[in-house]
Design a protein around this motif. Structure first.
Motif, PDB file in Angstrom:
ATOM      1  N   HIS A 153      -6.512   1.850  -3.153  1.00  0.00           N
ATOM      2  CA  HIS A 153      -5.602   1.038  -3.958  1.00  0.00           C
ATOM      3  C   HIS A 153      -6.405   0.109  -4.872  1.00  0.00           C
ATOM      4  CE1 HIS A 153      -1.828  -0.716  -5.035  1.00  0.00           C
ATOM      5  NE2 HIS A 153      -2.083  -1.894  -4.508  1.00  0.00           N
ATOM      6  N   SER A 198       0.137   4.867  -5.556  1.00  0.00           N
ATOM      7  CA  SER A 198       1.200   5.337  -4.672  1.00  0.00           C
ATOM      8  C   SER A 198       2.124   6.337  -5.345  1.00  0.00           C
ATOM      9  CB  SER A 198       2.034   4.141  -4.206  1.00  0.00           C
ATOM     10  OG  SER A 198       2.622   3.487  -5.325  1.00  0.00           O
ATOM     11  N   THR A 235       0.812  -1.219   0.000  1.00  0.00           N
ATOM     12  CA  THR A 235       0.000   0.000   0.000  1.00  0.00           C
ATOM     13  C   THR A 235       0.846   1.270   0.000  1.00  0.00           C
ATOM     14  OG1 THR A 235      -0.165   0.128   2.419  1.00  0.00           O
ATOM     15  CG2 THR A 235      -1.811  -1.218   1.272  1.00  0.00           C
TER      16      THR A 235
END
Length: 249
Positions: A195, A112, A47
């Motif tokens: 995500h 990310s 993550t």
């Protein structure tokens, strides 16, 4: 017993399970499809970010597609991370002959912030957009592809996703050549657990198309699935956490 729609996901593997092939399998299965995969790359990620990427050979990607098509058969295809320009062209060559709905998520950067497509790979995207029933760029991806004007000039159908834009309302625009835009607006779900949203949306649309839904119907159902999965996020990880695919009924 009704035969489920056969959905092929051509994408990269996410070791943390929140995006990529793993998100696609969860989504397709939860929506009643039969999930198959052609893995383009293996990533070490979680993550918080992507720490390593190894692309498979174009020949291996093509072999996976051929194996699925020649035996199980395919009703719809989702394309995600490709890994290289060579893989993009191999995939395009296969899909140009397949004749089924294709949903192309032009993955360039992970949630990310990690870069997942180089300039040569992005340059090959036009061939994939040409054979896709729908391309699903987010805000930065749409800009990298040349914006609305460029995609309209190419004559491709696309869903301009607004999740990356500012504001309390998220607007998604379905743009199909020769048709009036279809626009959805909904209150933003404020969460860090985003995500795999793009992967989930595109594979859900592909599943809907494989089930025989129209493009607007498939997009509408997929948007609702993503919103429910966002609301059901299990709270895992220290960064951009995964959604709750398994909690959506």
């Amino acid at each position: 017993m009704t035969t489920p729609p056969r959905i092929l996901s051509i994408a990269g593997s996410d070791s943390s399970g929140g995006a990529g092939i793993q998100a696609d399998i969860k989504t397709i299965t939860m929506l009643g499809g039969y999930a198959m995969t052609a893995i383009t790359a293996i990533t070490a990620q979680n993550t918080c970010g992507v720490t390593d990427v190894v692309a498979l050979s174009p020949e291996m990607v093509g072999a996976q597609i051929d194996a699925c098509v020649s035996d199980i058969g395919v009703d719809a295809v989702k394309i995600g991370m490709l890994g290289s320009a060579e893989i993009a062209h191999v995939v395009a060559a296969r899909l140009e002959e397949l004749g089924v709905p294709v949903v192309f998520d032009p993955v360039m950067v992970a949630t990310s912030g990690s870069v997942l497509a180089d300039a040569a790979t992005i340059a090959a995207f036009s061939r994939l957009m040409a054979c896709a029933a729908l391309t699903t760029p987010n805000v930065p991806e749409l800009e990298a592809l040349g914006g609305d004007a460029a995609l309209e000039a190419l004559g491709v159908a696309y869903l301009a996703k607004g999740g990356d834009a500012e504001g309390d309302v998220v607007e998604d625009r379905l743009m199909v050549p020769g048709e009036a835009p279809v626009i959805w607006r909904a209150p933003r779900i404020v969460t860090r657990h985003t995500h795999g949203t793009g992967c989930t949306l595109s594979s859900a649309i592909a599943t809907g198309l494989g089930q025989g839904l129209s493009l607007p119907e498939a997009v509408e159902g997929a948007r609702e699935f993503v919103r429910r999965a966002l609301s059901a996020a299990p709270g895992l990880g220290a960064g951009h956490g995964p959604m709750g695919h398994q909690a959506v009924r």
